[in-house]
Design an enzyme around this catalytic site. Structure first.
Site, mmCIF file in Angstrom:
data_model
loop_
_atom_site.group_PDB
_atom_site.id
_atom_site.type_symbol
_atom_site.label_atom_id
_atom_site.label_comp_id
_atom_site.label_asym_id
_atom_site.label_seq_id
_atom_site.Cartn_x
_atom_site.Cartn_y
_atom_site.Cartn_z
ATOM 1 N N GLU A 98 -8.001 -5.786 4.694
ATOM 2 C CA GLU A 98 -7.904 -5.444 3.274
ATOM 3 C C GLU A 98 -6.705 -6.130 2.615
ATOM 4 O OE1 GLU A 98 -8.522 -1.435 4.909
ATOM 5 O OE2 GLU A 98 -9.375 -0.946 2.966
ATOM 6 N N ARG A 150 -2.466 -2.062 -3.557
ATOM 7 C CA ARG A 150 -3.716 -1.358 -3.315
ATOM 8 C C ARG A 150 -3.718 -0.098 -4.175
ATOM 9 N NH1 ARG A 150 -5.463 2.385 1.677
ATOM 10 N NH2 ARG A 150 -7.604 2.656 1.005
ATOM 11 N N HIS A 188 -13.089 2.206 0.007
ATOM 12 C CA HIS A 188 -13.048 1.162 1.041
ATOM 13 C C HIS A 188 -13.727 -0.122 0.549
ATOM 14 C CE1 HIS A 188 -13.125 4.636 4.186
ATOM 15 N NE2 HIS A 188 -11.878 4.217 4.045
ATOM 16 N N ARG A 202 -10.407 8.782 19.939
ATOM 17 C CA ARG A 202 -10.099 8.546 21.360
ATOM 18 C C ARG A 202 -9.953 9.864 22.105
ATOM 19 N NH1 ARG A 202 -5.648 4.242 19.601
ATOM 20 N NH2 ARG A 202 -5.603 5.780 17.941
ATOM 21 N N GLY A 262 -10.854 7.751 7.871
ATOM 22 C CA GLY A 262 -11.800 7.933 6.776
ATOM 23 C C GLY A 262 -12.942 6.976 7.048
ATOM 24 N N ARG A 276 -12.384 15.187 7.663
ATOM 25 C CA ARG A 276 -13.194 15.505 6.471
ATOM 26 C C ARG A 276 -14.634 15.802 6.867
ATOM 27 N NH1 ARG A 276 -11.514 10.130 3.263
ATOM 28 N NH2 ARG A 276 -9.572 9.967 4.421
ATOM 29 N N LEU A 333 -15.668 2.459 9.778
ATOM 30 C CA LEU A 333 -15.486 3.714 10.515
ATOM 31 C C LEU A 333 -14.049 3.815 11.002
ATOM 32 C CD1 LEU A 333 -18.792 3.505 12.650
ATOM 33 C CD2 LEU A 333 -18.493 4.441 10.345
ATOM 34 N N ASN A 375 0.877 -1.170 0.000
ATOM 35 C CA ASN A 375 0.000 0.000 0.000
ATOM 36 C C ASN A 375 0.916 1.222 0.000
ATOM 37 O OD1 ASN A 375 -1.808 2.019 0.465
ATOM 38 N ND2 ASN A 375 -2.701 1.132 2.311
ATOM 39 N N GLU A 427 -14.329 -1.006 15.126
ATOM 40 C CA GLU A 427 -13.901 -2.190 15.870
ATOM 41 C C GLU A 427 -13.664 -1.902 17.343
ATOM 42 O OE1 GLU A 427 -10.477 -3.960 13.837
ATOM 43 O OE2 GLU A 427 -11.461 -3.515 11.935
HETATM 44 P P1 ADP Z 1 -7.376 4.822 8.751
HETATM 45 O O1 ADP Z 1 -6.946 3.465 8.275
HETATM 46 O O2 ADP Z 1 -8.481 5.443 7.944
HETATM 47 O O3 ADP Z 1 -6.255 5.769 9.053
HETATM 48 P P2 ADP Z 1 -8.178 3.424 11.179
HETATM 49 O O4 ADP Z 1 -9.089 2.371 10.666
HETATM 50 O O5 ADP Z 1 -6.840 3.042 11.673
HETATM 51 O O6 ADP Z 1 -8.083 4.632 10.162
HETATM 52 O O7 ADP Z 1 -8.973 4.174 12.362
HETATM 53 C C1 ADP Z 1 -8.459 5.255 13.056
HETATM 54 C C2 ADP Z 1 -9.506 5.691 14.072
HETATM 55 O O8 ADP Z 1 -9.804 4.582 14.923
HETATM 56 C C3 ADP Z 1 -9.062 6.832 14.953
HETATM 57 O O9 ADP Z 1 -10.092 7.789 15.086
HETATM 58 C C4 ADP Z 1 -8.816 6.142 16.279
HETATM 59 O O10 ADP Z 1 -9.098 6.997 17.342
HETATM 60 C C5 ADP Z 1 -9.813 5.024 16.255
HETATM 61 N N1 ADP Z 1 -9.391 3.983 17.194
HETATM 62 C C6 ADP Z 1 -8.338 3.153 17.077
HETATM 63 N N2 ADP Z 1 -8.217 2.397 18.199
HETATM 64 C C7 ADP Z 1 -9.214 2.775 19.030
HETATM 65 C C8 ADP Z 1 -9.631 2.379 20.352
HETATM 66 N N3 ADP Z 1 -8.984 1.429 21.025
HETATM 67 N N4 ADP Z 1 -10.729 3.007 20.875
HETATM 68 C C9 ADP Z 1 -11.389 3.946 20.179
HETATM 69 N N5 ADP Z 1 -11.034 4.361 18.951
HETATM 70 C C10 ADP Z 1 -9.972 3.793 18.381
#
Ligand code: ADP
Length: 397
Positions: A384, A91, A180, A285, A212, A241, A209, A7, A334
């Protein structure tokens, strides 16, 4: 058979080396800050061993060389020879209307990826750079492209067309594409397997979620509608965004603040969402912590996020004339227990219920709805890279 999944971003290369005999991850890593100070590689092995290499990485070519050297290193490596990598799966974010599935890369494919760069200027050129570097450095391996937009090519015309003068679709292919796709497809398939049902008989809403975020109506295994559009800006409230806004706001703010199109684009992509509303952070978080400390704008950001996901769930249930399963995936989906509860709260009229105890889970495939819930609600970790590796294996036979 070993497949390397790449990626390639504008300043990073994420990779996973996967043994396709048992789909185990032999090594996964990240090269980051390419071309800027503080560049580094970090790698984790199957046994949990982690290490980091800090060195100057001026471009993707040097970055990829470092990946290969690390994978084949006598001490820390996981393969003896680069030729053990039979194929590389890349990707690619935007496949436009050209690609509705993964393909083996040739010159024509590369030309089309380049053409689609008009629609994804931040992503496609970096993806292409990764492909070209791998063609050079891992020349014995077949190269395959998997597109974020491909799964959504099944959307019907009335779903993907914007109500702008039709000529802009004809001239510039301005329409909704969605992203996605590999993630939405993967989690929907996992849920069908879990329910022991043919996906063709299921109406599933998948909520990816993360930083992005997008949501998809998967009807009979195909994407019927998804919240992202021409670009990944449309739809849900995201980390930085804005998602859906009245388009008239764009010229209004540009005029008031004397902004260029690029500046306005930057504002909507990088200064909005959680960050823009709360003024605290783009990370969910931090937003949850700030809200717990009484920060009202952080609470507003959470409420807006949950409300909009809920609104889309209602809309997609109507679009599919029903819903059998609701799925949460990616970083927030998740892990953010409270947000999942906020979203599902008061959707019981649709038959969606969440069990508070079952919902107390992070990053594990779990049914979080009570047994009596008509709609099954799941947390499903996305993967993915595995989809890309599987597609790559299938394509090269
Ligand atoms: P991307 O791949 O789009 O950068 P991710 O799927 O890694 O994003 O998600 C990032 C988001 O997930 C962030 O807003 C982060 O705060 C949230 N996140 C990751 N771990 C946790 C957790 N343990 N509790 C709550 N939110 C979390």
């Amino acid at each position: 058979m070993k497949v390397l999944v790449i990626n390639s971003g504008s300043s990073s290369i994420k990779y996973q080396l996967i043994n396709m005999e048992d789909e185990s991850v032999l090594a996964l890593g990240l090269v980051e800050r390419i071309g800027i100070e503080g560049s580094r590689l970090e790698q984790e092995l199957a046994n949990g061993e982690e290490f980091e290499i800090k060195k100057d990485i001026p471009d993707h070519s040097i970055g990829m060389e470092l990946v290969i050297n690390t994978l084949t290193d006598e001490d820390k490596g996981v393969i003896g020879d680069i030729n053990e990598i039979v194929a590389v799966g890349h990707r690619v974010v935007h496949g436009g209307e050209y690609f509705d599935k993964s393909v083996i890369i040739d010159n024509d494919v590369k030309k089309k990826i380049e053409e689609c760069a008009k629609l994804a200027p931040l992503h496609n050129p970096a993806n292409l750079m990764g492909i070209e570097v791998c063609e050079r450095l891992i020349s014995n391996a077949k190269q395959v492209a998997t597109f974020d937009s491909a799964f959504h090519q099944s959307m019907p015309q009335e779903v993907y067309t914007y109500a702008l003068p039709y000529e802009f679709y004809e001239k510039y292919r301005v329409r909704r594409y969605g992203f996605h796709g590999t993630s939405h497809q993967f989690v929907a398939q996992e849920v069908a397997k879990k329910l022991d049902k043919d996906i063709k008989d299921l109406k599933i809403i998948t909520c990816h979620l993360g930083n992005g975020a997008s949501i998809t109506a998967v009807d009979g295994g195909e994407s019927l509608d998804t919240s992202m559009g021409l670009t990944p800006l449309e739809g849900l409230v995201m980390g930085t965004r804005c998602g859906d806004i009245d388009p008239a706001i764009v010229p209004f703010i540009m005029e008031k603040e004397d902004l260029s199109p690029e500046e306005m684009d930057y504002l909507m992509n990088n200064k909005s969402g959680f960050l823009g509303i709360s003024g605290v952070s783009s990370d969910s978080r931090d937003i949850e912590d700030a809200a717990a400390d009484g920060n009202e704008r952080a609470q507003l950001a959470i409420d807006m996020f949950a409300y909009r996901v809920k609104k889309y769930i209602g809309a997609y249930t109507a679009a599919m004339n029903g819903i059998d399963a609701l799925v949460f995936t990616a970083g927030i989906g998740e892990n953010a227990i409270g947000l999942r509860e906020d979203i599902c709260n008061s959707l019981d009229f649709l038959g969606i219920k969440v069990d508070v105890q079952r919902n107390d889970v992070r990053g594990k495939f779990t049914q979080i709805s009570p047994d009596e819930s008509r709609v099954k609600v799941f947390v499903v970790p996305t993967n993915e890279e595995l989809v890309i590796a599987r597609d790559t294996k299938d394509l090269i036979g």
